[in-house]
Design an enzyme around this catalytic site. Structure first.
Site, mmCIF file in Angstrom:
data_model
loop_
_atom_site.group_PDB
_atom_site.id
_atom_site.type_symbol
_atom_site.label_atom_id
_atom_site.label_comp_id
_atom_site.label_asym_id
_atom_site.label_seq_id
_atom_site.Cartn_x
_atom_site.Cartn_y
_atom_site.Cartn_z
ATOM 1 N N ASP A 79 0.867 -1.186 0.000
ATOM 2 C CA ASP A 79 0.000 0.000 0.000
ATOM 3 C C ASP A 79 0.897 1.227 0.000
ATOM 4 O OD1 ASP A 79 -2.152 1.690 0.054
ATOM 5 O OD2 ASP A 79 -2.687 1.325 2.156
ATOM 6 N N LYS A 80 0.284 2.368 -0.240
ATOM 7 C CA LYS A 80 1.061 3.598 -0.124
ATOM 8 C C LYS A 80 0.278 4.600 0.699
ATOM 9 C CE LYS A 80 -0.692 6.966 -2.814
ATOM 10 N NZ LYS A 80 -0.687 8.349 -2.935
ATOM 11 N N HIS A 81 1.014 5.518 1.299
ATOM 12 C CA HIS A 81 0.362 6.610 2.014
ATOM 13 C C HIS A 81 0.989 7.905 1.534
ATOM 14 C CE1 HIS A 81 -1.622 8.808 5.236
ATOM 15 N NE2 HIS A 81 -0.512 9.504 5.298
ATOM 16 N N SER A 82 0.127 8.861 1.212
ATOM 17 C CA SER A 82 0.630 10.183 0.862
ATOM 18 C C SER A 82 0.179 11.135 1.957
ATOM 19 C CB SER A 82 0.032 10.610 -0.476
ATOM 20 O OG SER A 82 0.077 12.010 -0.595
ATOM 21 N N THR A 119 -8.949 10.646 -1.136
ATOM 22 C CA THR A 119 -9.151 9.575 -2.121
ATOM 23 C C THR A 119 -10.600 9.070 -2.127
ATOM 24 O OG1 THR A 119 -6.855 8.943 -1.961
ATOM 25 C CG2 THR A 119 -8.352 7.242 -2.726
ATOM 26 N N ARG A 167 -6.490 15.222 19.605
ATOM 27 C CA ARG A 167 -5.390 16.053 19.083
ATOM 28 C C ARG A 167 -5.950 17.252 18.328
ATOM 29 N NH1 ARG A 167 -2.454 12.184 15.341
ATOM 30 N NH2 ARG A 167 -1.146 13.966 14.880
ATOM 31 N N SER A 182 -0.129 7.634 14.185
ATOM 32 C CA SER A 182 -1.475 7.706 13.619
ATOM 33 C C SER A 182 -1.496 7.081 12.220
ATOM 34 C CB SER A 182 -1.907 9.176 13.582
ATOM 35 O OG SER A 182 -3.066 9.337 12.829
ATOM 36 N N LYS A 186 -2.755 2.590 11.247
ATOM 37 C CA LYS A 186 -3.812 2.184 10.317
ATOM 38 C C LYS A 186 -3.230 1.303 9.206
ATOM 39 C CE LYS A 186 -4.770 6.540 10.334
ATOM 40 N NZ LYS A 186 -5.201 7.930 10.305
ATOM 41 N N LYS A 187 -2.033 1.636 8.764
ATOM 42 C CA LYS A 187 -1.428 0.848 7.682
ATOM 43 C C LYS A 187 -1.049 -0.552 8.167
ATOM 44 C CE LYS A 187 -2.022 3.787 4.606
ATOM 45 N NZ LYS A 187 -2.996 3.486 3.548
HETATM 46 N N1 URA Z 1 -2.929 11.753 8.782
HETATM 47 C C1 URA Z 1 -3.219 10.863 9.753
HETATM 48 O O1 URA Z 1 -3.791 9.814 9.496
HETATM 49 N N2 URA Z 1 -2.875 11.169 11.007
HETATM 50 C C2 URA Z 1 -2.230 12.312 11.345
HETATM 51 O O2 URA Z 1 -1.926 12.507 12.497
HETATM 52 C C3 URA Z 1 -1.933 13.234 10.325
HETATM 53 C C4 URA Z 1 -2.282 12.922 9.037
#
Ligand code: URA
Length: 402
Positions: A79-82, A119, A167, A182, A186-187
């Site tokens: 997977d990727k996260h941007s 997305t 937060r 954070s 999730k990833k």
């Molecule tokens: N995206 C996230 O999922 N968590 C953060 O704290 C900041 C950006």
């Protein structure tokens, strides 16, 4: 226990992994009060966390909920996260490209907060597209199509949802260890082995300076590896929009063009770079082989690409160059604000986005223009935000003589 942990963090002492597990458990079951959790977050913001603590926090947040597992399916799972930016529609293209390259992509994405949609907002511009999938559907789709792009369930990293809300409320979002935990919690819950991180830097990004973006990139890479993932990190430009389309439906259309091999050069190049095998991804895009995978993914999630995307019927206003020369600035933040005031983004999670509105950017940095040539087209609903969008869009451009 919590008072000792608060004392420790206030004084800058590190927590153990067991203490962080207990703290996260306490935040979830309410034995740590919201006020105590908020104080702890503030201390973390000021005192920071070691890498080991950040790994343990990430793991505790992942362990707070279900973890997807793909036993019986062949990977690799990637997977990727941007960190997000203006016109960033890479996920829609990269997921099917990776499938053609032999990988499986269980992609859990978010909605956008801020300038433009995320997305999921983009994909929801496709009539019928369902972002809430049951675990059995996820597995079936991964087996039959090779990828899915859906939303977070309530049971995936639930501690992140609670902590993120705190937060947000207490101004403790900008902390590198908290952001790292954070994103990665999730990833890690997706059951992947490889993660590609695209940390954006520039005016349209979460991290505006290269120094801040680098610090986040290093933390994400180190903690991701510490938690057992293969991680590939890229720092990429977000000083101008990515591609030409900004806005939910407009970005779906541009993604489909890119999947046909007809996308803007910068978008095409970034997808190739992030794929991990640029030559192969370039060939996949040029051949159009990933488009049927995208179409199968959309159909499997209930989407109908044979009808008009949502938000149709918008009007267009073209902004033109008032002088001739070379474009020296095409500012992502100002253009993002233009799209935002037209309705493409949201402030609160409960706000709706307008699917149809946005921008088509015709001239980017380095382009030559003559007087009267289109710089950008505003796609709008006839009234909302048009004057403000015009101001932001004009402020985005700088044209220098010669
Ligand atoms: N995206 C996230 O999922 N968590 C953060 O704290 C900041 C950006």
């Amino acid at each position: 226990m919590i008072h000792r942990l608060l004392d420790d963090k206030r004084l800058g002492r590190a927590h153990s992994a067991a203490e962080l597990q207990a703290l996260i458990q306490g935040v979830l079951d309410g034995s740590v009060t919201r006020a105590q959790a908020a104080a702890w977050l503030a201390f973390v913001c000021c005192r920071g966390m070691t890498r080991d603590e950040t790994v343990a926090l990430t793991q505790a947040m992942t362990d707070s909920g279900d973890k997807l597992a793909w036993d019986g399916l062949s990977g690799p799972f990637i997977d990727k996260h941007s960190t997000g930016g203006v016109g960033d529609k890479v996920s829609l293209i990269l997921a099917p490209v990776w499938v053609v390259m032999g990988m499986k992509v269980p992609m859990i994405s978010g909605r956008g907060l801020g300038l433009t949609g995320g997305t999921l907002d983009k994909l929801e511009a496709i009539p019928g597209y369902n972002t809430r999938l049951q675990p059995e559907a996820l597995r079936r789709q991964l087996e039959e199509v090779g990828c899915f792009i859906c939303g977070q369930t309530d049971r995936l990293a639930p501690a992140d949802r609670v902590i993120y809300a705190l937060r947000d409320e207490t101004g403790t979002v900008p902390s590198v260890p908290l952001i790292t935990a954070s994103i990665l919690s999730k990833k890690l819950a997706e059951g992947i082995q490889r993660l590609v991180l695209d940390v954006k830097v520039g005016s349209g990004a979460f991290m505006k300076s290269e120094e801040d973006a680098r610090a986040l990139a290093e933390s994400l890479a180190a903690v991701g590896r510490g938690a057992g993932l293969e991680v590939d990190v890229h720092l990429t430009d977000m000083s101008q929009p990515l591609g030409e389309a900004v806005g939910n439906a407009l970005e779906v259309e541009e993604s489909i063009r890119c999947l046909r091999g007809e996308g803007p050069a910068d978008l095409h190049a970034l997808v190739c770079q992030l794929s991990g095998d640029a030559a192969r991804a370039d060939a996949v895009l040029r051949s159009g082989a990933a488009l049927p995978v995208f179409e199968r993914m959309v159909a499997a999630q209930g989407g109908d690409l044979s009808v008009q995307l949502k938000g149709g019927g918008c009007e267009e206003t073209v902004l033109r160059a008032e002088r001739a020369g070379t474009v020296t600035r095409c500012d992502a933040e100002q253009l993002g604000l233009a799209a935002f005031v037209l309705g493409a983004g949201r402030v609160k999670a409960s706000d709706d986005v307008h699917f149809g509105v946005g921008l088509r950017v015709h001239k980017k940095r380095g382009a030559s223009v003559v007087v009267g040539e289109p710089l950008v087209t505003l796609v709008h609903d006839g009234s909302r935000g048009l004057d403000a969008a015009r101001r932001h869009a004009f402020a985005a451009f700088e044209v220098s003589l010669g």
